[in-house]
Each structure stands twice: as structure tokens, then as C-alpha cells.
Motif scaffolding. Structure first.
Motif, PDB file in Angstrom:
ATOM      1  N   UNK A  31      12.538  12.889 -13.772  1.00 24.19           N
ATOM      2  CA  UNK A  31      13.720  13.676 -13.423  1.00 24.19           C
ATOM      3  C   UNK A  31      14.277  14.426 -14.636  1.00 24.19           C
ATOM      4  N   UNK A  32      14.218  13.812 -15.797  1.00 24.46           N
ATOM      5  CA  UNK A  32      14.704  14.491 -17.003  1.00 24.46           C
ATOM      6  C   UNK A  32      13.862  15.710 -17.348  1.00 24.46           C
ATOM      7  N   UNK A  33      12.571  15.660 -17.070  1.00 23.70           N
ATOM      8  CA  UNK A  33      11.711  16.825 -17.284  1.00 23.70           C
ATOM      9  C   UNK A  33      12.152  17.956 -16.348  1.00 23.70           C
ATOM     10  N   UNK A  34      12.473  17.608 -15.106  1.00 22.78           N
ATOM     11  CA  UNK A  34      12.961  18.631 -14.173  1.00 22.78           C
ATOM     12  C   UNK A  34      14.281  19.225 -14.649  1.00 22.78           C
ATOM     13  N   UNK A  35      15.180  18.385 -15.154  1.00 18.63           N
ATOM     14  CA  UNK A  35      16.455  18.900 -15.681  1.00 18.63           C
ATOM     15  C   UNK A  35      16.220  19.831 -16.860  1.00 18.63           C
ATOM     16  N   UNK A  36      15.301  19.465 -17.745  1.00 14.05           N
ATOM     17  CA  UNK A  36      15.012  20.308 -18.906  1.00 14.05           C
ATOM     18  C   UNK A  36      14.379  21.630 -18.460  1.00 14.05           C
ATOM     19  N   UNK A  37      13.503  21.574 -17.460  1.00  9.13           N
ATOM     20  CA  UNK A  37      12.916  22.816 -16.921  1.00  9.13           C
ATOM     21  C   UNK A  37      14.017  23.710 -16.365  1.00  9.13           C
ATOM     22  N   UNK A  38      14.979  23.117 -15.665  1.00  9.61           N
ATOM     23  CA  UNK A  38      16.099  23.900 -15.136  1.00  9.61           C
ATOM     24  C   UNK A  38      16.877  24.552 -16.271  1.00  9.61           C
ATOM     25  N   UNK A  61       5.305   7.949 -10.381  1.00  5.22           N
ATOM     26  CA  UNK A  61       4.888   8.241 -11.751  1.00  5.22           C
ATOM     27  C   UNK A  61       6.060   8.675 -12.605  1.00  5.22           C
ATOM     28  N   UNK A  62       5.962   8.437 -13.876  1.00 10.28           N
ATOM     29  CA  UNK A  62       6.990   8.883 -14.821  1.00 10.28           C
ATOM     30  C   UNK A  62       6.626  10.214 -15.453  1.00 10.28           C
ATOM     31  N   UNK A  63       5.368  10.630 -15.304  1.00 13.78           N
ATOM     32  CA  UNK A  63       4.863  11.751 -16.086  1.00 13.78           C
ATOM     33  C   UNK A  63       4.866  13.051 -15.302  1.00 13.78           C
ATOM     34  N   UNK A  64       5.312  14.095 -15.999  1.00 13.41           N
ATOM     35  CA  UNK A  64       5.366  15.421 -15.392  1.00 13.41           C
ATOM     36  C   UNK A  64       5.171  16.445 -16.490  1.00 13.41           C
ATOM     37  N   UNK A  65       4.290  17.377 -16.228  1.00 15.90           N
ATOM     38  CA  UNK A  65       4.076  18.511 -17.123  1.00 15.90           C
ATOM     39  C   UNK A  65       4.267  19.782 -16.309  1.00 15.90           C
ATOM     40  N   UNK A  66       4.995  20.720 -16.878  1.00 12.97           N
ATOM     41  CA  UNK A  66       5.321  21.978 -16.206  1.00 12.97           C
ATOM     42  C   UNK A  66       5.061  23.114 -17.178  1.00 12.97           C
ATOM     43  N   UNK A  67       4.443  24.179 -16.697  1.00 11.94           N
ATOM     44  CA  UNK A  67       4.233  25.352 -17.536  1.00 11.94           C
ATOM     45  C   UNK A  67       5.264  26.400 -17.156  1.00 11.94           C
ATOM     46  N   UNK A  90      13.425  14.969  -5.853  1.00 12.03           N
ATOM     47  CA  UNK A  90      13.155  13.846  -6.761  1.00 12.03           C
ATOM     48  C   UNK A  90      14.297  12.833  -6.722  1.00 12.03           C
ATOM     49  N   UNK A  91      15.529  13.320  -6.690  1.00  8.74           N
ATOM     50  CA  UNK A  91      16.675  12.414  -6.622  1.00  8.74           C
ATOM     51  C   UNK A  91      16.650  11.593  -5.343  1.00  8.74           C
ATOM     52  N   UNK A  92      16.252  12.202  -4.223  1.00 10.02           N
ATOM     53  CA  UNK A  92      16.144  11.461  -2.962  1.00 10.02           C
ATOM     54  C   UNK A  92      15.098  10.367  -3.059  1.00 10.02           C
TER      55      UNK A  92
END
Length: 130
Positions: A31-38, A61-67, A90-92
Motif C-alpha cells: 500500500x505504501x508503494x501505491x501511495x508513493x506512486x500517487x 504479497x508485500x512486493x510491488x514494482x511500478x514503472x 488494496x485498502x479493501x
């Protein structure tokens, strides 16, 4: 280079840090990766990969990579809508069931899956560097 890989996956960081700009947030969750992407989108980036690609759910999973890519036109509304929907979803998932405390072997498997998704994208897009 206008592209950046945002990740909390050490395998992605180790493999691509010499080829791409990487924003590696080691101790961060999905979720923090999504917040940082935002945050990056609001700073003028746009998504090149879907923030929730793969069949793995945020509570698996804890892992997420976004380009992402620096957008010359500043704010990309499509990216904003996509990341906001991803965060909501993700929050749901995480509200319903927390991510288990997986052992290191399983965590390594999740790192490998995330890296293979990014590798597939990098092999298809035009800025791939050999």
C-alpha cells in the motif's frame, strides 16, 4: 531518462539499478508503494504499468514494482484515476485480511513473481536497455 521504477523489491532494485532510475523503498509495504506512486503522479509522472498488475492480491504479497514516466503535460488524469482505484481496492483487501507473515522462502517467491512481471514489461517497451 524519464522513466523510473518504483519498488520495494530488492531483486528488482539489484537487477535494474544500473540500467534505470530506481526509487527503492526497502521497508515499505504494498500500500505504501501505491501511495508513493500517487505522490509521484501528482508531481507530474504518469503510470506506464498498472499499479495492480498480476493475479496476486495486496493481502497476499508485500512486493510491488511500478514503472512511471515523467509527463511533459504535467498532471495525467488517467493515472490519477487508476492509482486512486488501486489504493481503494488494496485498502479493501487489506481491511478484509492482513498480509500473512510469510517465511523468507515464500517472500523470495513473491519477489521473483514481481520481478518477472516487470521483466515482461521491460522486454516489451521501447526504452528497454540491454
Amino acid at each position: 531518462m524519464n522513466e523510473i521504477i518504483l519498488t520495494n523489491n530488492s531483486k528488482v532494485n539489484d537487477k535494474y539499478k544500473s540500467k534505470f532510475e530506481i526509487e527503492f523503498i526497502e521497508k515499505s509495504g504494498y500500500l505504501n508503494i501505491l501511495f508513493e506512486a500517487r505522490n509521484m503522479i501528482y508531481q507530474g509522472y504518469r503510470l506506464l504499468t498498472h499499479p495492480m498488475s498480476s493475479s496476486l492480491k495486496p493481502n497476499q504479497t508485500r512486493f510491488r514494482s511500478i514503472i512511471l514516466q515523467k509527463n511533459q503535460n504535467n498532471l495525467d488524469t488517467e493515472s490519477i484515476l487508476m492509482i486512486e482505484r488501486a489504493i481503494e481496492s488494496a485498502e479493501k483487501f487489506l481491511k478484509f485480511k492482513k498480509t500473512p507473515d510469510w517465511d523468507e522462502k515464500i517472500l523470495d517467491d513473491f519477489r521473483t513473481v514481481d520481478m518477472s512481471i516487470i521483466e515482461g514489461v521491460l522486454n516489451r517497451i521501447s526504452f528497454f536497455i540491454n
